[in-house]
Design an enzyme around this catalytic site. Structure first.
Site, PDB file in Angstrom:
ATOM      1  N   ASN A   9     -22.016   3.260   2.578  1.00 15.78           N
ATOM      2  CA  ASN A   9     -21.841   1.865   3.000  1.00 15.78           C
ATOM      3  C   ASN A   9     -22.612   1.673   4.302  1.00 15.78           C
ATOM      4  O   ASN A   9     -22.167   2.103   5.362  1.00 15.78           O
ATOM      5  CB  ASN A   9     -20.344   1.587   3.207  1.00 15.78           C
ATOM      6  CG  ASN A   9     -20.096   0.208   3.793  1.00 15.78           C
ATOM      7  OD1 ASN A   9     -20.982  -0.643   3.823  1.00 15.78           O
ATOM      8  ND2 ASN A   9     -18.876  -0.015   4.277  1.00 15.78           N
ATOM      9  N   LYS A  11     -23.186  -1.009   5.879  1.00 17.30           N
ATOM     10  CA  LYS A  11     -22.678  -2.145   6.666  1.00 17.30           C
ATOM     11  C   LYS A  11     -23.845  -3.011   7.151  1.00 17.30           C
ATOM     12  O   LYS A  11     -24.859  -3.105   6.467  1.00 17.30           O
ATOM     13  CB  LYS A  11     -21.807  -1.642   7.822  1.00 17.30           C
ATOM     14  CG  LYS A  11     -20.780  -0.609   7.391  1.00 17.30           C
ATOM     15  CD  LYS A  11     -19.748  -0.349   8.425  1.00 17.30           C
ATOM     16  CE  LYS A  11     -18.890   0.819   7.991  1.00 17.30           C
ATOM     17  NZ  LYS A  11     -17.699   0.988   8.798  1.00 17.30           N
ATOM     18  N   HIS A  96     -13.224  -4.195   1.677  1.00 15.30           N
ATOM     19  CA  HIS A  96     -13.350  -3.265   2.805  1.00 15.30           C
ATOM     20  C   HIS A  96     -12.480  -3.787   3.953  1.00 15.30           C
ATOM     21  O   HIS A  96     -12.343  -4.997   4.139  1.00 15.30           O
ATOM     22  CB  HIS A  96     -14.821  -3.167   3.230  1.00 15.30           C
ATOM     23  CG  HIS A  96     -15.055  -2.067   4.209  1.00 15.30           C
ATOM     24  ND1 HIS A  96     -14.747  -2.192   5.547  1.00 15.30           N
ATOM     25  CD2 HIS A  96     -15.549  -0.815   4.042  1.00 15.30           C
ATOM     26  CE1 HIS A  96     -15.047  -1.051   6.153  1.00 15.30           C
ATOM     27  NE2 HIS A  96     -15.533  -0.199   5.271  1.00 15.30           N
ATOM     28  N   GLU A  98     -12.997  -4.118   6.951  1.00 16.83           N
ATOM     29  CA  GLU A  98     -13.680  -5.038   7.876  1.00 16.83           C
ATOM     30  C   GLU A  98     -13.706  -6.450   7.306  1.00 16.83           C
ATOM     31  O   GLU A  98     -13.621  -7.429   8.045  1.00 16.83           O
ATOM     32  CB  GLU A  98     -15.100  -4.515   8.165  1.00 16.83           C
ATOM     33  CG  GLU A  98     -15.048  -3.280   9.057  1.00 16.83           C
ATOM     34  CD  GLU A  98     -16.150  -2.280   8.828  1.00 16.83           C
ATOM     35  OE1 GLU A  98     -17.174  -2.618   8.215  1.00 16.83           O
ATOM     36  OE2 GLU A  98     -15.990  -1.127   9.278  1.00 16.83           O
ATOM     37  N   GLU A 168      -9.215   4.177   2.159  1.00 13.17           N
ATOM     38  CA  GLU A 168      -9.830   4.264   3.479  1.00 13.17           C
ATOM     39  C   GLU A 168      -8.795   3.913   4.549  1.00 13.17           C
ATOM     40  O   GLU A 168      -8.586   2.721   4.843  1.00 13.17           O
ATOM     41  CB  GLU A 168     -11.002   3.286   3.587  1.00 13.17           C
ATOM     42  CG  GLU A 168     -12.109   3.513   2.590  1.00 13.17           C
ATOM     43  CD  GLU A 168     -13.445   3.012   3.126  1.00 13.17           C
ATOM     44  OE1 GLU A 168     -14.356   3.816   3.267  1.00 13.17           O
ATOM     45  OE2 GLU A 168     -13.550   1.810   3.428  1.00 13.17           O
ATOM     46  N   GLY A 174     -14.873   4.750  11.245  1.00 12.07           N
ATOM     47  CA  GLY A 174     -15.742   4.593  12.409  1.00 12.07           C
ATOM     48  C   GLY A 174     -15.150   5.132  13.696  1.00 12.07           C
ATOM     49  O   GLY A 174     -15.661   4.878  14.777  1.00 12.07           O
ATOM     50  N   SER A 214     -14.645   8.327   8.410  1.00  9.25           N
ATOM     51  CA  SER A 214     -15.257   9.393   9.211  1.00  9.25           C
ATOM     52  C   SER A 214     -15.536  10.660   8.398  1.00  9.25           C
ATOM     53  O   SER A 214     -15.437  11.779   8.925  1.00  9.25           O
ATOM     54  CB  SER A 214     -14.400   9.711  10.443  1.00  9.25           C
ATOM     55  OG  SER A 214     -14.317   8.565  11.267  1.00  9.25           O
TER      56      SER A 214
END
Ligand code: PEP
Length: 251
Positions: A9, A11, A96, A98, A168, A174, A214
């Site tokens: 991904n 992003k 996701h 985000e 996730e 991250g 991560s």
């Protein structure tokens, strides 16, 4: 069908030339290699066609990072599932964390996005996962159950068999904090149990469950060796061809 997948991904990163170099780098390093997983890259929408051109000549598959819940029309800035299909984008990340956080996407909207992708024969990579506070309060199983039930369990068995799920934990995305192999396996086994209860044990065994958060070249092997972990959704570590390919080779 259950298969091993490593998906990158990207992003909102990289300018066009960098994206092209990364795609070419991954494709070149994988050429002629015996692989035990499918390799997917999910670049920004603007670069999807560049990536699908590379994919035609390599083992790479291409995924989008988002899709509209509408078929077409006056939805400025959106990209429809039919458009993804028309340039041979096979996968699409849905939900996701985000997008849930910054764009307020809820499970009901995500269910519609999943439907659109399936209508056009694309594979949703449906993301779920708890935030740190939810894990600390030991609510993580309940949170993930609700995300999956509301986003996916309206599907019939046939439809569901075309979905990939990515667990996730938001606190691991991250941050450099990774779920331990035991934590990842625990949640993946729980998710497989939910699927078995809703559909059947056979359907559960055939579902691909990815871990994301991560994941990198140092920890991928141990995570992927867990019984119910069928690969990874990789963020930061997918932006360097060498590291991404090392993760792919962890299988
Ligand atoms: C992600 O954003 O899907 C992700 C897993 O990111 P990272 O690997 O950087 O934690």
């Amino acid at each position: 069908m259950r298969k091993n997948i490593v998906a990158g991904n990207w992003k909102m990163n990289l300018e066009f030339t960098e994206a092209e170099e990364l795609t070419a780098g991954v494709a070149e390093q994988l050429e002629g290699q015996a692989l035990n997983c499918e390799v997917v890259i999910c670049p920004p929408a603007l670069y999807l066609e560049m990536a699908t051109d590379f994919a035609e000549e390599s083992v790479l598959k291409v995924g989008a990072q988002n899709v509209s819940n509408h078929d077409s029309g006056a939805y400025t800035g959106e990209i429809a599932a039919g458009m993804l299909a028309s340039v041979d984008v096979k996968y699409c990340i849905v939900g996701h964390s985000e997008r849930r956080k910054y764009f307020h996407e809820d499970n009901a909207l995500l269910a519609q996005k999943v439907d659109k992708l399936l209508d056009y024969g694309r594979t949703p990579i449906y993301c779920c996962g708890e935030v740190l506070e939810e894990r600390e309060k030991e609510n993580h199983f309940k949170v993930v159950e609700q995300q999956i039930a509301e986003g996916l369990f309206h599907l019939n068995e046939d439809e569901f068999s075309n979905v990939v799920i990515a667990y996730e934990p938001v606190w691991a995305i991250g941050t450099g904090l990774t779920a331990s192999p035991v934590q990842a396996q625990g949640m993946h086994a729980f998710i497989r149990g939910l699927i078995a209860k809703k559909y059947s044990k056979e359907v559960a065994e055939e579902t691909t469950l990815l871990y994301g958060g991560s994941c990198n070249a140092n920890n991928a092997k141990e995570l992927f060796s867990q019984r119910d972990v069928d690969g990874g959704l990789i963020g930061g570590a997918s932006l360097k061809a060498g590291e991404f390919v090392s993760i792919v080779k962890s299988f």
